[in-house]
Motif scaffolding. Structure first.
Motif, short mmCIF file in Angstrom:
data_model
loop_
_atom_site.label_atom_id
_atom_site.label_comp_id
_atom_site.label_asym_id
_atom_site.label_seq_id
_atom_site.Cartn_x
_atom_site.Cartn_y
_atom_site.Cartn_z
N ALA A 101 39.21 33.80 32.30
CA ALA A 101 40.24 34.58 33.00
C ALA A 101 41.22 33.66 33.71
O ALA A 101 42.43 33.93 33.74
N ILE A 102 40.72 32.57 34.27
CA ILE A 102 41.60 31.64 34.98
C ILE A 102 42.52 30.92 33.99
O ILE A 102 43.75 30.92 34.16
N ARG A 105 45.41 32.83 32.54
CA ARG A 105 46.51 33.22 33.43
C ARG A 105 47.37 32.06 33.89
O ARG A 105 48.49 32.27 34.36
N PHE A 239 46.69 33.02 42.04
CA PHE A 239 46.35 34.43 41.83
C PHE A 239 46.78 35.30 43.02
O PHE A 239 46.29 36.40 43.20
N ALA A 243 50.15 36.07 38.88
CA ALA A 243 48.96 35.78 38.08
C ALA A 243 48.88 34.29 37.76
O ALA A 243 47.80 33.72 37.68
N ILE A 263 39.90 33.82 43.85
CA ILE A 263 39.08 33.84 42.63
C ILE A 263 37.60 34.13 42.90
O ILE A 263 36.83 34.29 41.96
N GLY A 304 34.87 37.77 41.56
CA GLY A 304 36.16 37.17 41.22
C GLY A 304 36.75 37.77 39.96
O GLY A 304 37.94 38.10 39.91
N LEU A 308 40.36 39.64 39.39
CA LEU A 308 41.39 39.14 38.47
C LEU A 308 41.71 40.17 37.39
O LEU A 308 42.87 40.31 37.00
N THR A 309 40.72 40.90 36.91
CA THR A 309 41.01 41.85 35.83
C THR A 309 41.66 43.13 36.37
O THR A 309 42.36 43.81 35.64
N TYR A 316 51.23 42.57 41.09
CA TYR A 316 51.74 41.43 41.86
C TYR A 316 53.20 41.64 42.25
O TYR A 316 53.61 41.39 43.38
#
Ligand SMILES: *Cc1c(COP(=O)(O)O)cnc(C)c1O
Length: 444
Positions: A101-102, A105, A239, A243, A263, A304, A308-309, A316
């Motif tokens: 995920a990190i 993005r 984040f 993103a 995160i 985390g 994020l999802t 944002y």
């Protein structure tokens, strides 16, 4: 007057069993006076203290919370993970999912390694930079905070700034001998001895100090010219301002990133990342050692990942817009009071994405651009009085002039309007308090 009896009693007990009564110094209220409120629970944009007082919470764990407190999706993710066991010392799928995920993005960040705090992330990123370049020297900026590891505890922001310690006792000169501290927003001259330049791409530990146009680009060029690595400490900005964090926001790609706070979804996590070629120096593939018993902890990765999802780019953008309007309104309200009182003071309310700073400065001061200017603002003492007056009215700003406000996705128009509605009155009271104290100090 609100009741604070239980908080006061807890603080008295805490002071007996833990130094200063707190687990982290800024929580002690030393910079603003008074005793801290002890939190019983959080609900979205609010915290409720042990005496039942409710505050619009702009602290949000100094940015660890992006979606507000006790978000049901995050709580459920943690509960589900906990039912399967909380730590194993063997790899889990959660680590893969969070790392994916990190890197998905953050453009250019090909790999990350998970740790348990922002401090560890920055400390480890520096070790990687030194291992990769074979050089020792680290350049950091005054007022930027990169956690409390020895080598980075020089010219620090945040709590170090608040306590007025240029360094810290207990850090031997040798530990910072290779750390060079230079002023923010000016591109330093560096040479081939420099392993890396580490920077908060948007400084948020000396109040909020955005990079001036060309500053980050200048750092990139300066590093490239001598083969040094550029490290973005995005423990706050990652984040949060989007993103893709500050590297996407600025269009400047570092060689290494440090992440933390958001995160972990409110649990202890950090991460450092970069190009696979650079991270290849890490054990087990390479010679740079780094490890952690609880690194990639299943609860933390679940929390985390849930955050994020949940948060897409539209969220944002909407948050940044809402907070941008809030910052303008706050500047207007506070500015009007300062003008009306003829206080000889002005206010600056910078905003980057959903990050908001509040600087009270003598009139005629330009935008705060470095640590010296941030210190001059803090020295007016007005932030501390404003903080106290806001807390009395049910709004919790961070208890120190070098912190920033972290409105979250749970802060809707109503919560933000509440803040601006009470801010004028609070500032008028803060000015009156300050005037009274000045008279007491100088009788006649
Ligand atoms: C909070 C912070 C850190 C340290 O993170 P911890 O989790 O408190 O160790 C490092 N860098 C920046 C920019 C931070 O704001």
């Amino acid at each position: 007057m609100a009741d604070h009896g239980r908080s006061e009693a807890l603080f008295a007990r805490a002071r007996r069993v833990t130094p200063g009564g707190v687990s982290s110094p800024v929580r002690s209220f030393r910079a603003v006076g008074g005793d801290p409120y002890f939190v019983a629970r959080g609900e979205g944009a609010y915290v409720v203290d042990v005496d039942g007082n409710r505050y619009v919470d702009l602290v949000q764990s100094y940015g660890a919370s992006l979606v507000g407190h006790a978000h049901p999706v995050v709580v459920e993710a943690i509960a589900e993970a906990a039912r399967n066991g909380t730590t194993f010392g063997a790899p889990t799928e959660g680590e893969v999912l969070l790392a994916e995920a990190i890197v998905a993005r953050v453009p250019g960040c090909e790999q990350v390694r998970l740790v348990s705090s922002g401090t560890e992330a920055a400390m480890s990123a520096i070790r990687v930079a030194r291992g990769f370049t074979g050089r020792s020297r680290v350049v950091k900026f005054a007022g930027c905070y990169h956690g409390h590891s020895d080598g980075l505890l020089a010219g620090g922001g945040s709590g170090v700034a608040t306590l007025g310690l240029p360094d810290s006792a207990g850090v031997p000169p040798g530990a910072v001998a290779d750390t060079v501290v230079v002023p923010y927003n000016r591109v330093p001259e560096i040479d081939e001895r420099v392993a890396c330049v580490i920077v908060e791409p948007v400084a948020a530990n000396m109040g909020l100090v955005p990079p001036r146009p060309g500053f980050l680009e200048g750092l990139r060029d300066a590093c490239d010219a001598v083969g040094a690595l550029l490290v973005f400490d995005e423990v706050i900005t990652g984040f949060r301002i989007g993103a893709g964090g500050a590297s996407e926001w600025s269009g400047v790609a570092p060689d290494l990133w440090c992440f933390g706070k958001v995160i972990g979804g409110g649990l202890p996590v950090g991460a450092f990342g970069g190009r696979a070629e650079v991270l290849g120096v890490l054990a087990p593939d390479g010679p740079v050692y780094q490890a952690g018993t609880l690194s990639g902890n299943p609860l933390a990765t679940a929390a985390g990942l849930a955050v994020l999802t949940m948060v897409d780019q539209a969220a944002y953008t909407e948050l940044a817009d809402r907070v941008g309007r809030f910052a303008d309104r706050l500047a207007g309200v506070l500015g009007d009071v300062l003008d009306a009182e003829g206080a000889g003071m002005a206010v600056q309310v910078p905003a980057v994405g959903p990050l908001v700073g509040v600087f009270f400065t003598p009139t005629g001061t330009g935008p705060v651009g470095d640590y010296e200017e941030a210190k001059a603002s803090a020295a007016t003492g007005l932030y501390a009085r404003f903080f106290t007056a806001m807390l009395d009215r049910g709004v919790a700003f961070a208890p120190g002039p070098y912190e920033v406000a972290f409105p979250s996705l749970a802060h809707g128009e109503a919560e933000l309007a509440f803040v601006t509605d009470v801010a004028g009155d609070a500032l008028a009271e803060a000015l009156a308090t300050q005037a009274r104290e000045a008279t007491v100090r100088q009788p006649g």
